[in-house]
Design a protein around this motif. Structure first.
Motif, PDB file in Angstrom:
ATOM      1  N   LEU A  85      40.830  27.321 -51.049  1.00 11.52           N
ATOM      2  CA  LEU A  85      40.500  27.666 -49.657  1.00 11.52           C
ATOM      3  C   LEU A  85      40.981  29.079 -49.340  1.00 11.52           C
ATOM      4  CD1 LEU A  85      39.229  26.259 -47.193  1.00 11.52           C
ATOM      5  CD2 LEU A  85      41.514  25.453 -46.593  1.00 11.52           C
ATOM      6  N   CYS A 114      40.669  31.766 -45.963  1.00 13.39           N
ATOM      7  CA  CYS A 114      39.223  31.517 -45.877  1.00 13.39           C
ATOM      8  C   CYS A 114      38.520  32.324 -44.775  1.00 13.39           C
ATOM      9  CB  CYS A 114      38.999  30.028 -45.651  1.00 13.39           C
ATOM     10  SG  CYS A 114      37.263  29.570 -45.668  1.00 13.39           S
ATOM     11  N   THR A 115      37.384  32.900 -45.174  1.00 17.93           N
ATOM     12  CA  THR A 115      36.526  33.598 -44.203  1.00 17.93           C
ATOM     13  C   THR A 115      35.097  33.059 -44.306  1.00 17.93           C
ATOM     14  OG1 THR A 115      36.085  35.331 -45.834  1.00 17.93           O
ATOM     15  CG2 THR A 115      37.904  35.719 -44.301  1.00 17.93           C
ATOM     16  N   ARG A 116      34.970  31.809 -44.755  1.00 15.43           N
ATOM     17  CA  ARG A 116      33.637  31.281 -45.037  1.00 15.43           C
ATOM     18  C   ARG A 116      32.815  31.009 -43.786  1.00 15.43           C
ATOM     19  NH1 ARG A 116      37.235  29.370 -48.719  1.00 15.43           N
ATOM     20  NH2 ARG A 116      36.670  29.370 -50.934  1.00 15.43           N
ATOM     21  N   CYS A 117      33.444  30.782 -42.654  1.00  5.60           N
ATOM     22  CA  CYS A 117      32.666  30.600 -41.418  1.00  5.60           C
ATOM     23  C   CYS A 117      33.274  31.456 -40.308  1.00  5.60           C
ATOM     24  CB  CYS A 117      32.576  29.121 -41.006  1.00  5.60           C
ATOM     25  SG  CYS A 117      33.975  28.524 -40.043  1.00  5.60           S
ATOM     26  N   LEU A 176      34.802  30.862 -37.713  1.00  8.19           N
ATOM     27  CA  LEU A 176      36.074  30.465 -37.100  1.00  8.19           C
ATOM     28  C   LEU A 176      37.252  31.288 -37.627  1.00  8.19           C
ATOM     29  CD1 LEU A 176      35.762  26.578 -36.818  1.00  8.19           C
ATOM     30  CD2 LEU A 176      35.487  28.301 -35.038  1.00  8.19           C
ATOM     31  N   HIS A 177      37.047  31.970 -38.744  1.00  7.34           N
ATOM     32  CA  HIS A 177      38.169  32.776 -39.275  1.00  7.34           C
ATOM     33  C   HIS A 177      38.447  33.984 -38.385  1.00  7.34           C
ATOM     34  CE1 HIS A 177      35.228  35.673 -40.880  1.00  7.34           C
ATOM     35  NE2 HIS A 177      36.252  36.483 -41.047  1.00  7.34           N
ATOM     36  N   ARG A 198      42.026  32.303 -34.779  1.00 10.96           N
ATOM     37  CA  ARG A 198      42.921  31.370 -35.472  1.00 10.96           C
ATOM     38  C   ARG A 198      44.201  32.098 -35.880  1.00 10.96           C
ATOM     39  NH1 ARG A 198      40.474  31.181 -41.610  1.00 10.96           N
ATOM     40  NH2 ARG A 198      41.623  32.994 -42.318  1.00 10.96           N
ATOM     41  N   ILE A 254      45.330  28.601 -41.056  1.00  8.60           N
ATOM     42  CA  ILE A 254      44.512  27.465 -41.498  1.00  8.60           C
ATOM     43  C   ILE A 254      45.372  26.207 -41.440  1.00  8.60           C
ATOM     44  CG2 ILE A 254      43.444  26.445 -43.550  1.00  8.60           C
ATOM     45  CD1 ILE A 254      42.539  29.298 -44.303  1.00  8.60           C
ATOM     46  N   VAL A 297      37.172  20.629 -39.541  1.00  9.84           N
ATOM     47  CA  VAL A 297      37.320  22.081 -39.698  1.00  9.84           C
ATOM     48  C   VAL A 297      38.805  22.423 -39.661  1.00  9.84           C
ATOM     49  CG1 VAL A 297      35.058  22.692 -38.760  1.00  9.84           C
ATOM     50  CG2 VAL A 297      37.032  22.595 -37.227  1.00  9.84           C
ATOM     51  N   LYS A 298      39.165  23.434 -40.413  1.00  8.28           N
ATOM     52  CA  LYS A 298      40.596  23.732 -40.606  1.00  8.28           C
ATOM     53  C   LYS A 298      41.070  24.933 -39.796  1.00  8.28           C
ATOM     54  CE  LYS A 298      40.447  21.494 -45.075  1.00  8.28           C
ATOM     55  NZ  LYS A 298      40.612  20.201 -44.402  1.00  8.28           N
ATOM     56  N   CYS A 299      40.191  25.489 -39.003  1.00 11.52           N
ATOM     57  CA  CYS A 299      40.590  26.584 -38.110  1.00 11.52           C
ATOM     58  C   CYS A 299      40.250  26.196 -36.682  1.00 11.52           C
ATOM     59  CB  CYS A 299      39.863  27.870 -38.477  1.00 11.52           C
ATOM     60  SG  CYS A 299      40.230  28.424 -40.147  1.00 11.52           S
ATOM     61  N   THR A 348      30.232  24.064 -43.476  1.00 11.23           N
ATOM     62  CA  THR A 348      30.901  25.004 -44.378  1.00 11.23           C
ATOM     63  C   THR A 348      32.288  24.507 -44.766  1.00 11.23           C
ATOM     64  OG1 THR A 348      29.744  26.810 -43.279  1.00 11.23           O
ATOM     65  CG2 THR A 348      31.626  27.415 -44.650  1.00 11.23           C
ATOM     66  N   CYS A 349      33.001  23.920 -43.805  1.00  9.07           N
ATOM     67  CA  CYS A 349      34.393  23.546 -44.055  1.00  9.07           C
ATOM     68  C   CYS A 349      34.551  22.141 -44.642  1.00  9.07           C
ATOM     69  CB  CYS A 349      35.179  23.632 -42.741  1.00  9.07           C
ATOM     70  SG  CYS A 349      36.954  23.830 -43.010  1.00  9.07           S
TER      71      CYS A 349
END
Ligand code: SF4
Length: 266
Positions: free
Chosen positions: A87, A90-93, A95-96, A100, A103, A160-162, A177-178
């Motif tokens: 992970l 993470c900047t995959r979506c 929400l990063h 936030r 994570i 989601v983690k953010c 994504t998450c």
């Protein structure tokens, strides 16, 4: 001409929308304002007319494929560490980049029989880096204790983690994504039962789009693990009358896990 809401009406509208979201109703649309329609009836009608045309989400795919490095690791602590490292920062979506602080990966027993899955971190969780530590978390702790368990004995994670800004509901693409990381966590932990807390968790784990009323009250097979849906503790804080219903859900989980049911919680 668009009619401006008074602050009281805007608050009432926001509360109502939040309430419907907790019930699993997310699809609202705007239509031209009518001079003789009230805010209350407008919201109620929009809920009734919410579009059923949103495509069904795809079912979660098996995450145990050999392509994931943790698949060959026997120690769940080490395997979860590998997922966390994967992970990364993470900047995959989006929400990063929406405020936030960190994570929020998950917490608890990596060999837990029971796993709780919520929607996403709130302000307290974002601050502390641990899921369910705010007011909703305190209530979840009580729910866990009422089941005769300790928080450290279960595993807790989110879809989601953010933290979504303003505690909004995570968008579909953010969940899509998450959530593979959540699926990988579940595959490592291998719980006997999962409790999905609220509609977002239920819909993402089950790949279905339905109301809380329809999703509660039965067992689901989440790729070999039994899953039960109940209300999110944040919803129970807003509507404590539903605590009894949530307790019924948890009692079913207790029966399945062979836990002793002593008395009804409140
Ligand atoms: Fe990455 Fe998940 Fe955070 Fe999005 S919510 S940035 S996918 S960790």
């Amino acid at each position: 001409m668009a009619r401006r809401l008074t602050p009281e009406q805007a608050r009432a509208l926001a509360d109502r929308v939040s309430y419907y979201r907790d019930l699993g109703i997310h699809d609202f649309y705007r239509r031209a304002a009518s001079a003789d329609i009230t805010v209350e009836t407008a919201v109620a009608e929009e809920v009734v007319e919410s579009s059923p045309l949103e495509p069904e989400p795809t079912l979660p795919k098996a995450a145990t494929a050999a392509k994931f490095p943790e698949a060959s690791i026997k120690d769940p602590v080490a395997a979860l560490r590998v997922i966390r490292e994967d992970l990364g920062d993470c900047t995959r979506c989006v929400l990063h980049q929406q405020g936030r602080k960190q994570i929020v990966f998950g917490v608890g027993n990596p060999k837990a029989d029971l796993m709780f899955v919520g929607e996403g971190p709130g302000a307290d969780e974002d601050e502390q880096g641990e899921p369910f530590v705010g007011r909703a978390g305190q209530l979840l702790n009580k729910m866990i204790e009422a089941m005769g368990l300790k928080r450290e004995e279960v595993y807790i994670a989110n879809v989601v983690k953010c933290r979504p800004p303003g505690n909004r509901t995570p968008e579909r693409d953010e969940c899509d994504t998450c959530s593979p990381f959540l699926y990988r966590q579940i595959d490592v932990i291998k719980p006997k039962a999962i409790v999905a807390l609220g509609a977002v968790a239920a819909k993402n784990l089950l790949g279905m789009n339905d109301t809380m009323a329809n999703m509660r009250g039965r067992w689901y097979d989440y790729r070999g693990t039994q899953l039960r849906v109940t209300y999110h503790p944040a919803f129970l804080l807003r509507d404590p009358r539903q605590k009894g219903e949530a307790w019924k859900d948890l009692q079913e989980v207790m029966k399945y896990l062979g836990l002793e049911i002593k008395k009804a919680g409140n």
